[in-house]
Scaffold this motif. Sequence first.
Motif, PDB file in Angstrom:
ATOM      1  N   ALA A  64       0.875  -1.177   0.000  1.00 26.93           N
ATOM      2  CA  ALA A  64       0.000   0.000   0.000  1.00 26.93           C
ATOM      3  C   ALA A  64       0.908   1.221   0.000  1.00 26.93           C
ATOM      4  N   ASP A  65       0.626   2.157  -0.900  1.00 29.85           N
ATOM      5  CA  ASP A  65       1.519   3.292  -1.082  1.00 29.85           C
ATOM      6  C   ASP A  65       0.815   4.608  -0.779  1.00 29.85           C
ATOM      7  N   ALA A  66       1.500   5.474  -0.054  1.00 26.66           N
ATOM      8  CA  ALA A  66       1.088   6.854   0.178  1.00 26.66           C
ATOM      9  C   ALA A  66      -0.320   7.004   0.743  1.00 26.66           C
ATOM     10  N   MET A  67      -0.621   6.223   1.758  1.00 30.68           N
ATOM     11  CA  MET A  67      -1.867   6.445   2.494  1.00 30.68           C
ATOM     12  C   MET A  67      -1.664   7.688   3.352  1.00 30.68           C
ATOM     13  N   SER A  68      -2.686   8.501   3.498  1.00 31.78           N
ATOM     14  CA  SER A  68      -2.572   9.726   4.283  1.00 31.78           C
ATOM     15  C   SER A  68      -3.410   9.641   5.547  1.00 31.78           C
ATOM     16  N   VAL A  69      -2.859  10.162   6.622  1.00 28.22           N
ATOM     17  CA  VAL A  69      -3.559  10.273   7.897  1.00 28.22           C
ATOM     18  C   VAL A  69      -3.559  11.751   8.238  1.00 28.22           C
ATOM     19  N   GLY A  70      -4.706  12.328   8.543  1.00 28.12           N
ATOM     20  CA  GLY A  70      -4.812  13.746   8.872  1.00 28.12           C
ATOM     21  C   GLY A  70      -4.231  14.077  10.230  1.00 28.12           C
ATOM     22  N   ALA A  71      -4.343  15.349  10.602  1.00 30.14           N
ATOM     23  CA  ALA A  71      -3.750  15.837  11.849  1.00 30.14           C
ATOM     24  C   ALA A  71      -4.292  15.112  13.075  1.00 30.14           C
ATOM     25  N   ALA A  72      -5.601  14.845  13.103  1.00 30.01           N
ATOM     26  CA  ALA A  72      -6.188  14.153  14.263  1.00 30.01           C
ATOM     27  C   ALA A  72      -5.615  12.744  14.391  1.00 30.01           C
ATOM     28  N   GLY A  73      -5.496  12.059  13.269  1.00 28.96           N
ATOM     29  CA  GLY A  73      -4.907  10.718  13.281  1.00 28.96           C
ATOM     30  C   GLY A  73      -3.440  10.750  13.658  1.00 28.96           C
ATOM     31  N   ALA A  74      -2.725  11.770  13.178  1.00 27.85           N
ATOM     32  CA  ALA A  74      -1.304  11.908  13.520  1.00 27.85           C
ATOM     33  C   ALA A  74      -1.140  12.111  15.018  1.00 27.85           C
ATOM     34  N   ARG A  75      -1.984  12.970  15.605  1.00 21.97           N
ATOM     35  CA  ARG A  75      -1.911  13.191  17.058  1.00 21.97           C
ATOM     36  C   ARG A  75      -2.212  11.904  17.823  1.00 21.97           C
ATOM     37  N   ALA A  76      -3.182  11.133  17.340  1.00 21.25           N
ATOM     38  CA  ALA A  76      -3.527   9.872  18.000  1.00 21.25           C
ATOM     39  C   ALA A  76      -2.352   8.899  17.973  1.00 21.25           C
ATOM     40  N   LEU A  77      -1.495   9.049  16.965  1.00 20.92           N
ATOM     41  CA  LEU A  77      -0.318   8.182  16.849  1.00 20.92           C
ATOM     42  C   LEU A  77       0.927   8.807  17.471  1.00 20.92           C
ATOM     43  N   GLY A  78       0.746   9.948  18.153  1.00 19.71           N
ATOM     44  CA  GLY A  78       1.853  10.566  18.881  1.00 19.71           C
ATOM     45  C   GLY A  78       2.679  11.556  18.088  1.00 19.71           C
ATOM     46  N   SER A  79       2.188  12.004  16.934  1.00 19.18           N
ATOM     47  CA  SER A  79       2.924  12.974  16.129  1.00 19.18           C
ATOM     48  C   SER A  79       2.286  14.349  16.253  1.00 19.18           C
ATOM     49  N   ALA A  80       3.112  15.383  16.311  1.00 15.21           N
ATOM     50  CA  ALA A  80       2.605  16.749  16.391  1.00 15.21           C
ATOM     51  C   ALA A  80       2.493  17.388  15.006  1.00 15.21           C
ATOM     52  N   SER A  81       2.656  16.603  13.945  1.00 17.36           N
ATOM     53  CA  SER A  81       2.631  17.141  12.590  1.00 17.36           C
ATOM     54  C   SER A  81       1.208  17.356  12.092  1.00 17.36           C
ATOM     55  N   ASP A  82       1.101  17.970  10.915  1.00 12.55           N
ATOM     56  CA  ASP A  82      -0.201  18.206  10.292  1.00 12.55           C
ATOM     57  C   ASP A  82      -0.822  16.922   9.751  1.00 12.55           C
ATOM     58  N   GLY A  83      -0.042  15.888   9.629  1.00 10.28           N
ATOM     59  CA  GLY A  83      -0.531  14.612   9.112  1.00 10.28           C
ATOM     60  C   GLY A  83       0.626  13.659   8.872  1.00 10.28           C
ATOM     61  N   LEU A  84       0.291  12.470   8.438  1.00 11.38           N
ATOM     62  CA  LEU A  84       1.293  11.443   8.156  1.00 11.38           C
ATOM     63  C   LEU A  84       1.007  10.813   6.805  1.00 11.38           C
ATOM     64  N   GLU A  85       2.064  10.421   6.101  1.00  7.23           N
ATOM     65  CA  GLU A  85       1.947   9.588   4.920  1.00  7.23           C
ATOM     66  C   GLU A  85       2.556   8.240   5.277  1.00  7.23           C
ATOM     67  N   VAL A  86       1.897   7.183   4.851  1.00  8.65           N
ATOM     68  CA  VAL A  86       2.319   5.840   5.234  1.00  8.65           C
ATOM     69  C   VAL A  86       2.396   4.959   3.995  1.00  8.65           C
ATOM     70  N   ALA A  87       3.433   4.141   3.917  1.00  8.25           N
ATOM     71  CA  ALA A  87       3.556   3.138   2.861  1.00  8.25           C
ATOM     72  C   ALA A  87       3.854   1.798   3.527  1.00  8.25           C
ATOM     73  N   LEU A  88       3.230   0.743   3.038  1.00  8.44           N
ATOM     74  CA  LEU A  88       3.465  -0.603   3.547  1.00  8.44           C
ATOM     75  C   LEU A  88       4.207  -1.409   2.489  1.00  8.44           C
ATOM     76  N   LEU A  89       5.280  -2.060   2.915  1.00 12.16           N
ATOM     77  CA  LEU A  89       6.082  -2.875   2.004  1.00 12.16           C
ATOM     78  C   LEU A  89       6.218  -4.274   2.573  1.00 12.16           C
ATOM     79  N   GLU A  90       6.563  -5.228   1.708  1.00 13.65           N
ATOM     80  CA  GLU A  90       6.663  -6.620   2.145  1.00 13.65           C
ATOM     81  C   GLU A  90       7.791  -7.318   1.399  1.00 13.65           C
ATOM     82  N   ARG A  91       8.463  -8.222   2.111  1.00 12.78           N
ATOM     83  CA  ARG A  91       9.494  -9.056   1.500  1.00 12.78           C
ATOM     84  C   ARG A  91       9.696 -10.296   2.355  1.00 12.78           C
TER      85      ARG A  91
END
Length: 71
Positions: free
Chosen positions: A21-48
């Motif tokens: 999964a590439d470039a999923m976005s989490v907004g500011a509320a989700g970022a705060r819930a995950l302990g980040s003070a940023s405006d949001g997070l981008e997440v990519a999932l990789l596997e091997r």
Amino acid sequence: MRNLERSVRFYRDVLGFTVVADAMSVGAAGARALGSASDGLEVALLERDGSRLELVCAVGTPAVAPGAHGV
């Protein structure tokens, strides 16, 4: 991490991971819930070889923590 696209390319092209999964976005509320003070997070999932790797990149300007004072 500062550049999600660059990091994904490294893990995919150099280390042989597959992007699940590439470039999923989490907004500011989700970022705060995950302990980040940023405006949001981008997440990519990789596997091997049965292992999963989650790359997380903060985006935007970090908010000032409650009770803290910017200079």
